[in-house]
Design an enzyme around this catalytic site. Sequence first.
Site, PDB file in Angstrom:
ATOM      1  N   ASP A 146       1.052  -1.209  -0.028  1.00  0.00           N
ATOM      2  CA  ASP A 146      -0.044  -0.111  -0.002  1.00  0.00           C
ATOM      3  C   ASP A 146       1.057   1.428  -0.025  1.00  0.00           C
ATOM      4  O   ASP A 146       2.004   1.093   0.454  1.00  0.00           O
ATOM      5  CB  ASP A 146      -0.923  -0.050   1.236  1.00  0.00           C
ATOM      6  N   ASP A 180      -7.026  -1.399  -4.481  1.00  0.00           N
ATOM      7  CA  ASP A 180      -8.039  -0.841  -3.809  1.00  0.00           C
ATOM      8  C   ASP A 180      -8.948   0.126  -4.485  1.00  0.00           C
ATOM      9  O   ASP A 180     -10.267   0.262  -4.106  1.00  0.00           O
ATOM     10  CB  ASP A 180      -7.514  -0.206  -2.343  1.00  0.00           C
TER      11      ASP A 180
END
Length: 205
Positions: A146, A180
């Site tokens: 991330d 995401d």
Amino acid sequence: MSLIKKSALFIVVLLILDQIFKIWIKTHMMLGEEFSIFGDWFIIHFIENNGMAFGMELEGKWGKILLSLFRIVAICGIGWYLNDICKKKAPKGLILSIGLIFAGAMGNIIDSAFYGMIFNDSYYQVASFMPEAGGYSSFLHGKVVDMLYFPLVDGNFPSWVPVWGGEHFVFFRPVFNVADSYITIGVIFILLFHKKYFVEEKTKN
């Protein structure tokens, strides 16, 4: 070109973009490192997580395996549905939305399935691709990369706010990745336009 082929090409392009960002981050930054893109509002901040979107996770080794298996089953189901609606020539917006969700789910399962095998860890070092000593984990035990962080508001709750009065808060706190964002955009499109998508689909059927 058929809808199925167009959808497949769209998903491949999305996956390539997602993996380019993740591999660059993994091979150029150590865990916890960050740099600003746009002031204090858009920051590249490198973290890894064992689980779901926006850093959520299931605890323990078996939690990781269950989550990975769930993702694989979900991807198969989404892929079957995408193929079905392409054959039925469903509204392009619905196909686009499902394609985004499929690409996002696939992008994160690639990390979980393979990153532990092809990279060493990022603690106090920049990871190497295919290190001689082997990766940091085994199949299905990789961590999701991330990097997108948008702390749009950083401050303290007013003292008069119940429970949280005076406490520090950050909005938007989660650190997430490109995959995401695909899932989020796909779901938002379906929520916003579901009446149009599914009415048109029923009409065509």
